[in-house]
Design a protein around this motif. Structure first.
Motif, PDB file in Angstrom:
ATOM      1  N   ALA A  85      41.093 103.216  74.302  1.00  0.00           N
ATOM      2  CA  ALA A  85      41.514 103.913  72.659  1.00  0.00           C
ATOM      3  C   ALA A  85      42.273 105.819  73.697  1.00  0.00           C
ATOM      4  CB  ALA A  85      39.797 104.360  72.618  1.00  0.00           C
ATOM      5  N   ASN A  86      41.940 105.665  74.481  1.00  0.00           N
ATOM      6  CA  ASN A  86      42.491 106.484  75.426  1.00  0.00           C
ATOM      7  C   ASN A  86      44.304 106.340  75.413  1.00  0.00           C
ATOM      8  OD1 ASN A  86      40.360 108.565  75.887  1.00  0.00           O
ATOM      9  ND2 ASN A  86      40.237 108.224  77.939  1.00  0.00           N
ATOM     10  N   MET A  87      44.881 105.215  75.966  1.00  0.00           N
ATOM     11  CA  MET A  87      45.565 104.366  76.592  1.00  0.00           C
ATOM     12  C   MET A  87      46.291 104.630  75.240  1.00  0.00           C
ATOM     13  SD  MET A  87      47.348 100.253  77.523  1.00  0.00           S
ATOM     14  CE  MET A  87      47.140 101.184  79.133  1.00  0.00           C
ATOM     15  N   ARG A 132      46.283 106.255  72.832  1.00  0.00           N
ATOM     16  CA  ARG A 132      46.560 107.769  72.190  1.00  0.00           C
ATOM     17  C   ARG A 132      47.502 107.734  73.075  1.00  0.00           C
ATOM     18  NH1 ARG A 132      41.806 109.951  73.294  1.00  0.00           N
ATOM     19  NH2 ARG A 132      42.024 110.412  75.303  1.00  0.00           N
ATOM     20  N   GLU A 133      47.677 108.055  74.324  1.00  0.00           N
ATOM     21  CA  GLU A 133      48.603 108.675  75.513  1.00  0.00           C
ATOM     22  C   GLU A 133      49.584 107.969  75.839  1.00  0.00           C
ATOM     23  OE1 GLU A 133      46.192 108.436  79.041  1.00  0.00           O
ATOM     24  OE2 GLU A 133      44.471 109.505  78.028  1.00  0.00           O
ATOM     25  N   THR A 183      50.963  99.019  81.547  1.00  0.00           N
ATOM     26  CA  THR A 183      50.980 100.310  80.761  1.00  0.00           C
ATOM     27  C   THR A 183      52.425  99.862  81.201  1.00  0.00           C
ATOM     28  OG1 THR A 183      49.202 100.961  82.105  1.00  0.00           O
ATOM     29  CG2 THR A 183      51.079 102.214  81.383  1.00  0.00           C
ATOM     30  N   ARG A 237      33.252 101.150  77.994  1.00  0.00           N
ATOM     31  CA  ARG A 237      33.797 101.602  78.681  1.00  0.00           C
ATOM     32  C   ARG A 237      35.191 101.114  78.827  1.00  0.00           C
ATOM     33  NH1 ARG A 237      29.542 100.989  82.548  1.00  0.00           N
ATOM     34  NH2 ARG A 237      30.480  99.591  83.905  1.00  0.00           N
ATOM     35  N   ARG A 266      36.455 102.620  75.502  1.00  0.00           N
ATOM     36  CA  ARG A 266      37.322 104.272  75.643  1.00  0.00           C
ATOM     37  C   ARG A 266      38.285 104.343  76.511  1.00  0.00           C
ATOM     38  NH1 ARG A 266      31.505 104.725  76.986  1.00  0.00           N
ATOM     39  NH2 ARG A 266      31.812 105.563  79.284  1.00  0.00           N
ATOM     40  N   SER A 267      38.587 102.678  77.591  1.00  0.00           N
ATOM     41  CA  SER A 267      40.387 103.200  78.135  1.00  0.00           C
ATOM     42  C   SER A 267      41.020 102.887  77.395  1.00  0.00           C
ATOM     43  CB  SER A 267      39.880 102.606  79.997  1.00  0.00           C
ATOM     44  OG  SER A 267      38.619 102.988  80.226  1.00  0.00           O
TER      45      SER A 267
END
Length: 308
Positions: free
Chosen positions: A221-223, A225-226, A168, A215, A218-219
């Protein structure tokens, strides 16, 4: 942009070091950073002794190195850069480089590696590898080769993700580098198959199915965006062995730079890059920006505090 005040370019006058110089100069120019040039004299071979006598490097020599690959996308006045050059005698070049970086509070080491083919391609050079393992700041490696990697035309940055805290942090560095270069980011995760030795008396685990890949996507995609939050980002999920997936993606998709994290921490663990990172650094044909799991972060202060 990343918070970079001092960049170290160690040179042994090899092709790898020469190919790394434009990358160091470009980043120093864009970040208004000091550029430190270090030569460590080890041994007294005739060639090295002759070239070492040319130290400190003249503006003409540096200018030739700067224009050895693609021409700069914008003029860089070497005379305007804050340059510091030093030559030292030491039995261990890697230790001297890391000591210099620590003593001068260097933020980024930009070093060349020894690009080779066949079995020798697995070796990046003992000096570069030791610097990678022990330096407390991020390291950018640039491989030697017939075609120098462009220091200016970086359009596609690959950031492998394993959803660890370290990866991250690497993604956050990739975001800032993308803003510097005007590049797209690809977040890539490899879903690995689970294999058991035959001695376990167990069958091979099932290949990850579509629901697992969905899954993970999706994770990612969330990363995206965030952590990145802007449109120039792609998320990819592939089933396979992580190093192979990353290297294959690099070759097949015109990747210009890989940003990846290490997983070593302290003591003996600090000597470990992590198996995936080590393989990528050794075999990638494009520059690799390695974010350390210990030591310095180059993230802007506001970003670092917000994500603490």
């Amino acid at each position: 942009m990343l918070s970079i005040q001092r960049i170290l370019w160690p040179t042994d006058f090899s092709q790898g070091a020469e190919h790394a110089f434009p990358h160091a100069a470009a980043l120093a120019h864009w970040h208004d950073a000091e550029l430190h040039i270090l030569n460590v004299r080890e041994g007294e071979t005739e060639v090295r002794q002759d070239m070492a006598e040319q130290f400190p490097l003249s503006s003409g020599t540096l200018g030739n190195l700067l224009h050895s690959g693609d021409p700069p996308s914008q003029p860089i006045d070497l005379e305007a850069l804050s340059l510091q050059q030093e030559q030292v005698d030491a039995p261990s070049p890697a230790e001297a480089i890391v000591s210099y970086a620590d003593e001068h509070n260097v933020d980024l080491v930009v070093t060349g590696t020894h690009g080779r083919r066949g079995l020798q391609r697995m070796l990046i050079g003992s000096v570069a590898e030791e610097v990678l393992r022990t330096a407390s700041c991020p390291v950018l490696t640039v491989r030697a080769g017939e075609e120098p990697a462009s220091a200016w035309n970086v359009r596609n940055i690959l950031a492998p993700v394993d959803f660890s805290d370290e990866s991250t942090t690497a993604v956050r560095h990739a975001k800032e580098l993308a803003l510097t270069y005007g590049a797209q980011i690809t977040l890539l995760h490899a879903v690995e198959e689970v294999m058991y030795p035959s001695a376990y008396g167990m069958e091979m685990a099932d290949v990850p199915g579509p629901e697992v890949v969905e899954r993970v996507e999706r994770s990612l995609a969330n990363m995206a965006r965030e952590e990145i939050g802007y449109e120039h980002v792609v998320a990819e999920t592939t089933i396979g062995y992580a190093p192979s997936v990353i290297l294959d993606y690099e070759k097949e998709n015109d990747v210009d730079l890989i940003v990846i994290a290490t997983h070593g921490r302290s003591g003996l663990e600090r000597l470990l890059l992590g198996s995936v990172t080590e393989r990528i650094v050794r075999r990638s044909s494009v520059p690799v920006f390695i974010v350390k799991s210990f030591g310095k972060s180059l993230l802007p202060a506001a970003s670092s505090e917000a994500n603490a």
